[in-house]
Design a protein around this motif. Structure first.
Motif, mmCIF file in Angstrom:
data_model
loop_
_atom_site.group_PDB
_atom_site.id
_atom_site.type_symbol
_atom_site.label_atom_id
_atom_site.label_comp_id
_atom_site.label_asym_id
_atom_site.label_seq_id
_atom_site.Cartn_x
_atom_site.Cartn_y
_atom_site.Cartn_z
ATOM 1 N N ARG A 40 0.834 -1.205 0.000
ATOM 2 C CA ARG A 40 0.000 0.000 0.000
ATOM 3 C C ARG A 40 0.865 1.250 0.000
ATOM 4 N N ALA A 41 1.889 1.256 0.828
ATOM 5 C CA ALA A 41 2.783 2.418 0.883
ATOM 6 C C ALA A 41 3.440 2.656 -0.472
ATOM 7 N N ARG A 42 3.877 1.588 -1.126
ATOM 8 C CA ARG A 42 4.504 1.732 -2.449
ATOM 9 C C ARG A 42 3.487 2.246 -3.473
ATOM 10 N N GLU A 43 2.251 1.765 -3.393
ATOM 11 C CA GLU A 43 1.200 2.260 -4.292
ATOM 12 C C GLU A 43 0.989 3.762 -4.124
ATOM 13 N N LEU A 44 1.175 4.233 -2.903
ATOM 14 C CA LEU A 44 0.997 5.655 -2.600
ATOM 15 C C LEU A 44 2.265 6.469 -2.863
ATOM 16 N N GLY A 45 3.295 5.805 -3.378
ATOM 17 C CA GLY A 45 4.516 6.505 -3.758
ATOM 18 C C GLY A 45 5.559 6.653 -2.673
ATOM 19 N N TRP A 46 5.407 5.936 -1.583
ATOM 20 C CA TRP A 46 6.401 6.007 -0.513
ATOM 21 C C TRP A 46 7.731 5.425 -0.991
ATOM 22 N N SER A 47 8.808 6.016 -0.528
ATOM 23 C CA SER A 47 10.149 5.514 -0.836
ATOM 24 C C SER A 47 10.468 4.328 0.071
ATOM 25 N N VAL A 57 13.709 -0.711 10.317
ATOM 26 C CA VAL A 57 14.709 -1.587 9.692
ATOM 27 C C VAL A 57 15.487 -0.767 8.670
ATOM 28 N N THR A 58 16.469 -1.392 8.030
ATOM 29 C CA THR A 58 17.231 -0.683 7.007
ATOM 30 C C THR A 58 16.483 -0.696 5.678
ATOM 31 N N LYS A 59 16.809 0.292 4.860
ATOM 32 C CA LYS A 59 16.236 0.371 3.516
ATOM 33 C C LYS A 59 16.565 -0.897 2.736
ATOM 34 N N GLN A 60 17.786 -1.361 2.870
ATOM 35 C CA GLN A 60 18.220 -2.550 2.142
ATOM 36 C C GLN A 60 17.404 -3.777 2.543
ATOM 37 N N SER A 61 17.140 -3.924 3.840
ATOM 38 C CA SER A 61 16.419 -5.124 4.280
ATOM 39 C C SER A 61 14.972 -5.120 3.810
ATOM 40 N N VAL A 62 14.315 -3.964 3.872
ATOM 41 C CA VAL A 62 12.918 -3.924 3.434
ATOM 42 C C VAL A 62 12.825 -4.072 1.917
ATOM 43 N N HIS A 63 13.772 -3.511 1.197
ATOM 44 C CA HIS A 63 13.758 -3.655 -0.260
ATOM 45 C C HIS A 63 14.036 -5.098 -0.664
ATOM 46 N N GLN A 64 14.980 -5.715 0.009
ATOM 47 C CA GLN A 64 15.301 -7.116 -0.297
ATOM 48 C C GLN A 64 14.095 -8.016 -0.022
ATOM 49 N N LYS A 65 13.385 -7.749 1.057
ATOM 50 C CA LYS A 65 12.251 -8.583 1.447
ATOM 51 C C LYS A 65 11.030 -8.357 0.563
ATOM 52 N N HIS A 66 10.774 -7.104 0.179
ATOM 53 C CA HIS A 66 9.533 -6.780 -0.509
ATOM 54 C C HIS A 66 9.715 -6.238 -1.926
ATOM 55 N N GLY A 67 10.942 -5.980 -2.343
ATOM 56 C CA GLY A 67 11.190 -5.363 -3.640
ATOM 57 C C GLY A 67 10.734 -6.179 -4.826
ATOM 58 N N GLY A 68 10.830 -7.485 -4.747
ATOM 59 C CA GLY A 68 10.402 -8.342 -5.846
ATOM 60 C C GLY A 68 8.915 -8.240 -6.106
ATOM 61 N N ARG A 69 8.148 -8.052 -5.050
ATOM 62 C CA ARG A 69 6.703 -7.896 -5.201
ATOM 63 C C ARG A 69 6.389 -6.609 -5.939
ATOM 64 N N ASP A 70 7.170 -5.562 -5.652
ATOM 65 C CA ASP A 70 6.982 -4.264 -6.289
ATOM 66 C C ASP A 70 7.189 -4.377 -7.792
ATOM 67 N N THR A 71 8.228 -5.075 -8.203
ATOM 68 C CA THR A 71 8.534 -5.286 -9.608
ATOM 69 C C THR A 71 7.469 -6.147 -10.272
#
Length: 76
Positions: A40-47, A57-71
């Protein structure tokens, strides 16, 4: 699925089998809620930085965990 009251009661059980099952269920629920809120946050344009700060948590950890879903969402 057990109710939140059942999970809370089970987590405090003196029977380790009951308590551990409740903990596992709570962990799955927390993971599902996190995934929903990150999406939801990504849909709303959150970084990723802002999401990471909110989760503590770190940016790297959240991106690693959830980044594939975003793509995957962008492709679908």
């Amino acid at each position: 699925m057990a109710s939140s009251m059942d999970l809370a009661t089970g987590a405090g059980s003196s029977d380790p089998a009951v308590g551990l099952r409740a903990v596992a269920s709570l962990r799955r629920l927390a993971e599902q809620l996190e995934a929903l809120q990150v999406a939801r946050a990504r849909e709303l344009g959150w970084s990723w930085s802002r999401i990471a700060a909110e989760l503590g948590v770190t940016k790297q950890s959240v991106h690693q965990k959830h980044g594939g879903r975003d793509t995957a969402a962008k492709r679908g």
